[in-house]
Write an enzyme that holds these catalytic residues in place. Structure first.
Site, PDB file in Angstrom:
ATOM      1  N   ASN A 271       0.810  -1.232   0.000  1.00 60.50           N
ATOM      2  CA  ASN A 271       0.000   0.000   0.000  1.00 60.50           C
ATOM      3  C   ASN A 271       0.834   1.269   0.000  1.00 60.50           C
ATOM      4  OD1 ASN A 271       0.674  -0.681   2.762  1.00 60.50           O
ATOM      5  ND2 ASN A 271      -0.770   0.899   3.367  1.00 60.50           N
TER       6      ASN A 271
ATOM      7  N   CYS B  29      -3.379   1.716   6.241  1.00 60.85           N
ATOM      8  CA  CYS B  29      -3.840   0.999   7.450  1.00 60.85           C
ATOM      9  C   CYS B  29      -4.483   1.957   8.443  1.00 60.85           C
ATOM     10  CB  CYS B  29      -2.655   0.284   8.092  1.00 60.85           C
ATOM     11  SG  CYS B  29      -1.284   1.397   8.387  1.00 60.85           S
TER      12      CYS B  29
HETATM   13  O1  LIG Z   1       3.832   6.769   8.687  1.00 68.09           O
HETATM   14  C1  LIG Z   1       4.400   5.722   9.022  1.00 68.09           C
HETATM   15  O2  LIG Z   1       5.558   5.678   9.500  1.00 68.09           O
HETATM   16  C2  LIG Z   1       3.707   4.451   8.866  1.00 68.09           C
HETATM   17  O3  LIG Z   1       4.195   3.455   9.368  1.00 68.09           O
HETATM   18  C3  LIG Z   1       2.482   4.412   8.106  1.00 68.09           C
HETATM   19  C4  LIG Z   1       1.792   3.250   8.018  1.00 68.09           C
HETATM   20  C5  LIG Z   1       0.685   3.146   7.163  1.00 68.09           C
HETATM   21  C6  LIG Z   1       0.178   1.935   6.890  1.00 68.09           C
HETATM   22  O4  LIG Z   1      -0.711   1.692   5.975  1.00 68.09           O
END
Ligand SMILES: O=C(O)C(=O)/C=C/C=C/O
Length: 488
Positions: free
Chosen positions: A157, A290
């Site tokens: 994703n 997520c």
């Molecule tokens: O912003 C982040 O460090 C992170 O781990 C984002 C996660 C998103 C998951 O879909």
């Protein structure tokens, strides 16, 4: 149209490795062939893990924290030098808007390496003094050492963002890494291997194997006895499978898994900001984050007005080609994932949802009709126990329900098998202080969403994961700590 199909290779012990078995990389924008990917078999995965282990005894194992920090900055420089190539690769694999790839995905790739370069450079360790029973002054201090070889299984994703969110701290702490990106998004991981090679990363410190999960590279990697720790972002079900495998040899795990996140909108909120914020938190990356809000709870006095405003804003979203001016939403990652999302669109109707907007597939009348697009969708009218309100859909969809009291909405938000993130929209900061700690989740945003300070702990509870990464929490997961007690 896509450039001519490319061959994506594995990267092991400082060399690019082709294999006889390849799989196709298909564009989710128009269904055309982007390239072929060399699938690593069990022997090749074993070679990668052994290269990682050997690197611990070689030059890479001798690097100081300062030298590792310098190398991470060099890697960040390399990504910046090839920034446009990374953007093009991420867009080709995912169909996301170019603007998002530039400002979020690849920008965070650079930021992740720079953040952990600084952190490892500044990281001190604990030291305590005590007077022993014999009257001696004794001090105890801790030293950080790498686990050894870390398996990194990264999702489709946010491919570059999440891969580097793990690679950067793992290497900052001196580990060798073997990465297995999703089969749906192999391109930026392969470019990263080229940048590692160009930066002169010691052979075996960074290894890349392509493939699938079960009976393929993912399984061979997590099951390998010389893997010392496993970090994974993806579906909760897969996380549970990996956890069972990690138990063999008692390997450490860090999981960032699924979510069924809530947005909570109070009547006193900045209305326009809340509408814009929920549009972002429900439809960013076509809902394939997520942290996205698939559940929206709105205080009753503004419920009807909010639903109407969100409907209007969703229908104003521009869905299209990644490089179209002003495009807000691209395709889903694949036809297979679109089938899953469409099955929930059908289920919602069966469960009695009122479809406020969307619920289908846009008709472009061009090659995008061969892509994996869906309409941004809003439902209301479902009970809290409906499957569409409880199960993670991972698409551009949310269900809106009214609520009347703080106690009620806290109970409903917490009534979930997941616990990753909540976004709260209110001007009443007394309320924000009092309710945010009552949500059983890993992260709460107030009057914003997905705003990230990379030094903070990031992760979820329940089915949303195990552990926290971010700042020193990443250094703690990616290190083994030895405590040394010195008696004079
Ligand atoms: O912003 C982040 O460090 C992170 O781990 C984002 C996660 C998103 C998951 O879909």
């Amino acid at each position: 149209m896509n450039p001519s199909p490319v061959l994506l290779r594995n990267y092991i012990a400082g060399e690019f490795v082709t294999t006889k078995t390849t799989f196709a990389n298909i564009s989710p924008v128009d269904g055309t062939l982007i390239g072929h990917v060399c699938e690593a078999d069990a022997d090749l995965v074993d070679r990668a893990v052994r290269a990682g282990k050997a690197a611990q005894q070689g030059p890479w194992g001798q690097y100081s924290a300062a030298q590792r920090a310098q190398l991470l900055h060099k890697i960040a420089d390399g990504i910046e030098r090839r920034f446009d190539e990374f953007v093009a690769a991420e867009v080709a694999d995912t169909g996301r808007p170019v603007h998002q790839a530039r400002t979020l995905d690849i920008a965070r790739g650079v930021a992740n390496f720079r953040t952990f370069a600084e952190l490892i450079n500044q990281a001190g360790n604990e030291c305590f003094e005590m007077r022993a029973a014999d009257g001696s002054d004794v001090f105890s201090f801790s030293v950080r050492k790498p686990h050894g070889v870390v398996a990194i299984i990264s999702p489709w994703n946010l491919p570059m963002l999440l891969l580097t969110w793990k690679v950067a701290p793992a290497m900052a702490c001196g580990n060798s890494v073997v990465i297995k990106p999703s089969e749906d998004t192999p391109s930026t991981a392969t470019l990263l291997a080229e940048v590692m090679h160009e930066a002169g990363v010691p052979e075996g410190a960074f290894n890349l194997v392509h493939g699938f999960g079960p009976n393929s590279a993912g399984e061979y990697l997590t099951k390998h006895p010389d893997i010392d720790a496993i970090t994974f972002t993806g579906e909760s079900r897969t996380g549970a499978t990996i956890m069972k495998v990690a138990a063999e040899g008692v390997r450490d795990v860090s999981f960032e898994l699924g979510g069924k996140n809530a947005a909570v909108v109070f009547a006193d909120c900045d209305f326009d900001a809340a509408v814009a914020g929920v549009i972002r938190s429900s439809f960013t990356n076509s809902g394939q984050v997520c942290l996205c809000s698939e559940r929206v709870y709105v205080e009753r006095p503004i419920f009807d007005r909010f639903v109407a405003a969100l409907k209007q804003a969703a229908e104003n979203l521009k869905i299209g080609y990644p490089d179209e001016d002003g495009v807000n939403m691209g395709s889903l990652i694949s036809h297979k994932h679109r089938d899953k999302v469409m099955a929930y669109f059908d289920l919602a109707r069966d469960e009695g949802a009122e479809v406020v907007t969307g619920g289908g597939i846009p008709n472009f009348g061009d090659e995008r009709d061969r892509g994996a697009y869906v309409q941004p969708t809003i439902w209301t009218g479902l009970p809290d126990d409906a499957r569409c309100v409880r199960e993670e859909i991972f698409g551009p969809v949310c269900h809106i329900a009214p609520f009347d009291t703080e106690e009620e909405v806290i109970r409903r938000v917490n009534d979930s098998a997941y616990g990753l993130a909540t976004a709260v929209w209110t001007r009443d900061l007394r309320r924000a202080h009092s309710i945010t700690r009552k949500f059983h989740v890993g992260m709460v945003w107030v009057n914003t969403w997905f705003l990230r300070d990379l030094r903070t702990p990031f992760g979820g509870v329940r089915l949303s994961g195990i552990g926290r990464e971010g700042g020193r929490h990443s250094l703690d997961f990616y290190s083994e700590i030895t405590t040394i007690c010195m008696h004079p």
